[in-house]
Write an enzyme that holds these catalytic residues in place. Sequence first.
Site, mmCIF file in Angstrom:
data_model
loop_
_atom_site.group_PDB
_atom_site.id
_atom_site.type_symbol
_atom_site.label_atom_id
_atom_site.label_comp_id
_atom_site.label_asym_id
_atom_site.label_seq_id
_atom_site.Cartn_x
_atom_site.Cartn_y
_atom_site.Cartn_z
ATOM 1 N N ASP A 16 12.392 0.688 -5.333
ATOM 2 C CA ASP A 16 12.628 -0.571 -6.347
ATOM 3 C C ASP A 16 11.105 -0.744 -7.025
ATOM 4 O OD1 ASP A 16 11.846 -1.166 -3.483
ATOM 5 O OD2 ASP A 16 12.222 -3.240 -3.952
ATOM 6 N N GLU A 30 12.816 -2.801 -1.129
ATOM 7 C CA GLU A 30 11.881 -3.086 -0.281
ATOM 8 C C GLU A 30 11.181 -4.416 -0.730
ATOM 9 O OE1 GLU A 30 8.396 -3.770 1.820
ATOM 10 O OE2 GLU A 30 8.390 -2.907 -0.284
ATOM 11 N N ARG A 39 -2.363 4.318 12.031
ATOM 12 C CA ARG A 39 -2.744 3.232 13.282
ATOM 13 C C ARG A 39 -1.483 3.325 14.112
ATOM 14 N NH1 ARG A 39 -6.479 -0.664 13.875
ATOM 15 N NH2 ARG A 39 -6.037 -2.082 15.905
#
Length: 387
Positions: free
Chosen positions: A81, A139, A180
């Site tokens: 999106d 999202e 991370r």
Amino acid sequence: MINTIKDLSENYFDEILGIRRHLHMYPELSFKEFETSKYIKEILNLWGVNFTDGYIETGILVVLEGKNPASKNLALRADFDALPINEKNSVEYCSKNEGVMHACGHDAHTACLLGALKILHSSRELWNGTIKFIFQPAEERLPGGAKQMIEEGVLENPNVTNVMAQHVLPDLEVGKVGFRAGIYMASTDELYFKIKGVGGHAAIPSQYNNPILASSNLILKLTSFFASHKDSIFAIGYFQADGSTNVIPDQVKLMGTFRALSEEYRIQSHIDMKSIVTDVEKEYNVKIELDIRHGYPALYNDEEFTKKQIFSAKKYLGKENVIDLPIRMTAEDFSYFANAVPSCFFRLGTGNKKKGIVHGLHTSRFDIDEDSLKIGMGMLAYLAISS
């Protein structure tokens, strides 16, 4: 396989570049990505790749089997999106849909996932296991497409044990990736306040109860309270008071965001907010309505699984090109996948200062160094088969 994947990334680069540019030219907003979904399916049909569609209307799932399909089952995910931003770039592939732009790089995410799919589809006799490719809508808008696709069974039949996704990062130079392990991104909640007082003529204060004063004090109290907590963000981005020079309004509306790195602290903070609201109500004799709309949870990268990806990334790109990332207070609905199974969400460097590709995400001048597509598709393919 590293050399094979790098060679295939080179061979398929021009096609994937064209796909990314097409997606960039025709962006669509969350839950409205009908043409985008249609385009992705046309490509899959062209490549002879079977898929299942209809997840939240526009979502797509591909299940690709290598040798020994039952030996492992993981998933790769990309979102597709766009954002309600008017693009100000002058590139040939600039958005043709006025007021809508791929300013968060989801066009690149989808192009890289398609590239990884083509690489692994053409070399499926060389790797083991089953890989799911999740093309996810929405999202950028609550409740988020990830949560709904999971509820509709995208991680089942066969059951997925791990999920990975990459996200472009303009702060990171092209050629590098970042990881991370552990907590990486914050939760996000939307805050909506209505402060109701009594309006009137500004020159007759005995006849009104000014909700603007109460609202201002509320913002200051909440900002001060959360300023001492480094693992959270409180911010008001909208203040509406429809008065005038001599008109005090009856009501003020505020909108803001709250971010936290701990679910326990997030829950406690909601309680603290309501307590501060009650104090301001009493102090200013106003009525305050607070609507906390729960957004995405904090994103936690499974430590063991992520460390494996870091090891593989260093083999693929060289250890000098794999960066340790700091915690970010931004949010991502990939967190729902990470809550469902051990997962890894990493960053793809897309910046290039020499080319002037320096503008940030969610801005009208955002763009990527398109050489990153070659790295992104190859990285996804290699991490998937080496996990």
